[in-house]
Motif scaffolding. Sequence first.
Motif: not given
Length: 384
Positions: A343-345, A375-380, A382-383
């Motif tokens: 998420x940071x990178x 669905x609950x991912x912190x990078x969702x 971005x995907x």
Amino acid sequence: MEMENLNLSSDAVKHTCSLSIRAHSSPPFVLDGAFDPSLAIFAFAGSSGPNSDDDGWFSGEEGGSLFGEVEIDSSIFPSLRGVGSDVTASVYGAFQSRFKRILNDSSLEHESTIELWRGNVYGNRREMTSASMVLDDLGLSTDARLRLSAAGEWEKKKQNNQSKIDGDYKNIEEMLNYLKKYRESCRIHEVGYYDAFKLQKNEVDFKANIKRAELAGHWDEIKEMLRRNELPEDFEARPNWVNLGNTYRCLVEPLDIANFYNRAKNDDSGPYMIKGRPQRYKYMQRWFEHSQRKKQQIQVFPRRSSLQSCFWAFVEELCIKTSESNHFEEVRGIVLELENEAAGWLMDSEFCRDVLLKDSTFVKWWNTLPEQHRLSSCIAPLMK
């Protein structure tokens, strides 16, 4: 090793040199705080007598090497470590022994600033009218003079090695620029350069591999010179080399990872991060972390935040783990860890352009994860 810039004036340097000479006739040491209230200048004799080598100062007996080198006592000098190698610094054995004796028998341990000068005549000859006159004043033996001369020649060799390495700088830059163009050409075809390099389908991939190998040779040579102490102490802190090394690491390490997993080296040696990562990248990562600590004036720079160049190694291992596991909960923890780091990178636009391509190894793997998790991912966000 890096020596911090103390911003000493030329008068302070000359005064310190004078004290280092005086210390030979004023045992056990000279302590002067009058010259500059912000400095306590501490000097002590290099041997117990003007013509004496009896305490091993100029012999190899203390540490078994030509100049009596031993590993420095980290309890006294905890910060004296190699930047890239992360190994403890070396010091003349007799110097350390003498300093410890003085430290233990005095109140010097409580001084806030101590500038140690050993009276290295060769190294400071620019501040003196005549090196030979000073050597005569110290009454050094012929053997001691020869060893000082040898030490001076060693420093000359370091400077010559530095000049040679500096001569390679432009060539390294040109090869890195070639690989940057290779990365852009892959993107034109909607393929990340990590995946394109791993597949090795086209001639341009083969040529990129040649550049990768040539660059590895250059940086391995530098790493070995540092390991053998054949470059100046401040080399690892020079901004131009720190920046070039970081550019190389971020651009080329993904290609090394692609090559590692394409050849299934992990089957024999285990994960890249445990057994496969070349030392040159570890050196450059430490250079970068050290420069960031200085820049941000912090004691510890989060190591994970500088591991962006290893992203694909983490992805490859997770691809293996999730394919081998029948239950997502068994690997959920490490998946979350990677997502949090990613998420940071992925805020780095240059980095995310390859990672988020629809056919990238990462996107394909992430889409195999359970829908509820995605669905609950912190990078969702971005995907999509």
